[in-house]
Design an enzyme around this catalytic site. Sequence first.
Site, PDB file in Angstrom:
ATOM      1  N   LYS A   1       0.837  -1.203   0.000  1.00 36.80           N
ATOM      2  CA  LYS A   1       0.000   0.000   0.000  1.00 36.80           C
ATOM      3  C   LYS A   1       0.873   1.254   0.000  1.00 36.80           C
ATOM      4  CE  LYS A   1      -3.787   0.191   2.801  1.00 36.80           C
ATOM      5  NZ  LYS A   1      -4.442   0.363   4.111  1.00 36.80           N
TER       6      LYS A   1
ATOM      7  N   GLU B   1     -14.925  10.392  12.922  1.00 40.62           N
ATOM      8  CA  GLU B   1     -14.976  10.772  11.507  1.00 40.62           C
ATOM      9  C   GLU B   1     -16.386  10.524  10.961  1.00 40.62           C
ATOM     10  OE1 GLU B   1     -12.557  12.167   9.456  1.00 40.62           O
ATOM     11  OE2 GLU B   1     -14.405  12.283   8.287  1.00 40.62           O
TER      12      GLU B   1
ATOM     13  N   CYS C   1     -19.291   0.187   7.549  1.00 47.03           N
ATOM     14  CA  CYS C   1     -19.585   0.985   8.747  1.00 47.03           C
ATOM     15  C   CYS C   1     -20.930   0.686   9.401  1.00 47.03           C
ATOM     16  CB  CYS C   1     -19.510   2.462   8.395  1.00 47.03           C
ATOM     17  SG  CYS C   1     -17.928   2.887   7.683  1.00 47.03           S
TER      18      CYS C   1
ATOM     19  N   LYS D   1     -21.460  -2.886  10.900  1.00 47.65           N
ATOM     20  CA  LYS D   1     -20.498  -3.092  11.994  1.00 47.65           C
ATOM     21  C   LYS D   1     -20.845  -2.214  13.207  1.00 47.65           C
ATOM     22  CE  LYS D   1     -16.406  -0.794  11.670  1.00 47.65           C
ATOM     23  NZ  LYS D   1     -15.858  -0.098  12.813  1.00 47.65           N
TER      24      LYS D   1
HETATM   25  C1  UGA Z   1     -21.383   5.919   6.685  1.00 49.05           C
HETATM   26  C2  UGA Z   1     -21.847   7.282   7.230  1.00 49.05           C
HETATM   27  O1  UGA Z   1     -22.789   7.863   6.359  1.00 49.05           O
HETATM   28  C3  UGA Z   1     -20.647   8.228   7.415  1.00 49.05           C
HETATM   29  O2  UGA Z   1     -21.089   9.442   8.006  1.00 49.05           O
HETATM   30  C4  UGA Z   1     -19.617   7.555   8.332  1.00 49.05           C
HETATM   31  O3  UGA Z   1     -18.457   8.351   8.469  1.00 49.05           O
HETATM   32  C5  UGA Z   1     -19.218   6.215   7.736  1.00 49.05           C
HETATM   33  O4  UGA Z   1     -20.389   5.381   7.563  1.00 49.05           O
HETATM   34  C6  UGA Z   1     -18.268   5.557   8.697  1.00 49.05           C
HETATM   35  O5  UGA Z   1     -18.665   5.261   9.821  1.00 49.05           O
HETATM   36  O6  UGA Z   1     -17.073   5.435   8.372  1.00 49.05           O
HETATM   37  P1  UGA Z   1     -20.655   5.022   4.236  1.00 49.05           P
HETATM   38  O7  UGA Z   1     -20.605   3.675   4.878  1.00 49.05           O
HETATM   39  O8  UGA Z   1     -19.527   5.478   3.401  1.00 49.05           O
HETATM   40  O9  UGA Z   1     -20.832   6.161   5.385  1.00 49.05           O
HETATM   41  O10 UGA Z   1     -21.939   5.054   3.308  1.00 49.05           O
HETATM   42  P2  UGA Z   1     -23.394   5.718   3.308  1.00 49.05           P
HETATM   43  O11 UGA Z   1     -23.469   6.685   2.225  1.00 49.05           O
HETATM   44  O12 UGA Z   1     -23.768   6.172   4.656  1.00 49.05           O
HETATM   45  O13 UGA Z   1     -24.290   4.459   2.885  1.00 49.05           O
HETATM   46  C7  UGA Z   1     -24.335   3.289   3.679  1.00 49.05           C
HETATM   47  C8  UGA Z   1     -25.315   2.302   3.097  1.00 49.05           C
HETATM   48  O14 UGA Z   1     -26.649   2.767   3.255  1.00 49.05           O
HETATM   49  C9  UGA Z   1     -25.154   2.041   1.593  1.00 49.05           C
HETATM   50  O15 UGA Z   1     -25.253   0.653   1.350  1.00 49.05           O
HETATM   51  C10 UGA Z   1     -26.311   2.786   0.955  1.00 49.05           C
HETATM   52  O16 UGA Z   1     -26.762   2.187  -0.241  1.00 49.05           O
HETATM   53  C11 UGA Z   1     -27.368   2.649   2.029  1.00 49.05           C
HETATM   54  N1  UGA Z   1     -28.386   3.719   1.989  1.00 49.05           N
HETATM   55  C12 UGA Z   1     -28.038   5.009   2.192  1.00 49.05           C
HETATM   56  C13 UGA Z   1     -29.718   3.387   1.751  1.00 49.05           C
HETATM   57  O17 UGA Z   1     -30.075   2.207   1.570  1.00 49.05           O
HETATM   58  N2  UGA Z   1     -30.650   4.386   1.731  1.00 49.05           N
HETATM   59  C14 UGA Z   1     -30.334   5.684   1.942  1.00 49.05           C
HETATM   60  O18 UGA Z   1     -31.246   6.549   1.925  1.00 49.05           O
HETATM   61  C15 UGA Z   1     -28.995   6.008   2.179  1.00 49.05           C
END
Ligand code: UGA
Length: 439
Positions: A37, A157, A270, A273
């Site tokens: 990496k 974060e 995220c 978990k």
């Molecule tokens: C999530 C949080 O949104 C971040 O704020 C946080 O920093 C991050 O986890 C973390 O803890 O590191 P992320 O996992 O990158 O971010 O993705 P999201 O955009 O939150 O989406 C998560 C899941 O929810 C995806 O599978 C998405 O398809 C789903 N989702 C999201 C839905 O099914 N419906 C929605 O309206 C929004």
Amino acid sequence: MEYDVAFVGLGYVGLSSAVCFADRGINVLGVDIDGKKLNMIKKSKSPIHEKNINELLEKAIKKNRLSLSRELKDVAKAKIIFLTVGTPSRKDGSIDLKYINQASKDIAIAIKNIQEYFLIVIKSTVVPGTTVRIIKKLERYSGKKNLVDFGVVVNPEFLQEGNAVNDSLRPDKIVVGIDSEKDKKIIFNLFKKIYRKNLPIIYTTPSNAELIKYANNSLLATKISFMNYIARIAEQIPDGDVEEIKNAIGMDKRISKSFLNAGLGFGGSCFPKDVKALVTFSKELNINSDILQSVLTINDTQFMSVLDRLNKELGSLQGRKISILGLSFKPETDDIRDAISLKIIKKLVDKKAIVRVYDPIANDNVRDIFGKSISYSSNSKSCIKGSECCIIVTEWKEFKSLEPKDFIKLMKNPLIIDGRRIFSKKKFSKLEYYAIGLG
Ligand code: UGA
């Protein structure tokens, strides 16, 4: 001191933050044990797929603002050390602190002989109480005293994958868990160089900062599971449509429009978990967590509606040609950790269906798991060609430009299951079109 800041662990959070800090003129040291990496990063090639990250990385390396090391002892050359190692799930759902523990011990040994006061910032997601234990470890192995020789700050974060650079530079808020005014000053002096002037910084205790992260993610996950539950109801009522419910309730400012999209469930590294970790943590405290347990149950079963529909429409799936559009856990990333696509593909392969998949960037990651048991297309049209059912699993923008005539022309049988509500029900009404939350 040679560096302003060091990041220990160059995953999504560590690397994105490191390049963004470097972009703001901070001298950054990135530490990771993964030599492969590091070599990629040194060549300005980001190991993660993120918008704009390669450009920022190139700039940082060129301007000598990002140095890299495999040796944790090098953190002694930095004034502020950010801990950004992973906290994966154990089998029982609790978080595994092995990387945190190892890094804390190594940092403590590294800082033994440092004379100046310095700061350690916990950015990894950890359950309340963890930071207190980290402090004890740091004191034990360094022989130094917290608040006298060093400070520890919790700074969770909130960046979203796929938007990591923008979120790192322009977050909605910053949460800082501190124990002393001195630590507050040090962290503020760093953050004022990075973030806009009027960005809300919430100062709180370390334990509250730890809990804020879990509450944030768990509430967002709850919104999603709640809408998936409403979607199930909408599917059973005359002319039901979860999109109409979403648009109406989203106009209520107290609810807001975001994270109300019903679909096949949430994935990624995220939400699943963190919700599990909060459930396990609640159990330790003897607190009933049925609310989050239901969030997980809805999420774990949401994708089954696709299989039920396939059963209804096609009967036995043996030898049936199924195409899947979208593999990553969400658009704009190639990350397939806990992606819903994997659960669906596994079920289809078990039922001996002939599966063909396409994702703009995640094909190779899925190939590493399913190998030759399925086939891979290099674009959406070749993926759906000749198939008897097409399932939309991830809402990539490019899929939205597919027209009903494309499906009619290319598919053997234009049966579509829209798991992310990307198509207009009106436009697709002439096809056999089924969508989440559509009655
Ligand atoms: C999530 C949080 O949104 C971040 O704020 C946080 O920093 C991050 O986890 C973390 O803890 O590191 P992320 O996992 O990158 O971010 O993705 P999201 O955009 O939150 O989406 C998560 C899941 O929810 C995806 O599978 C998405 O398809 C789903 N989702 C999201 C839905 O099914 N419906 C929605 O309206 C929004």
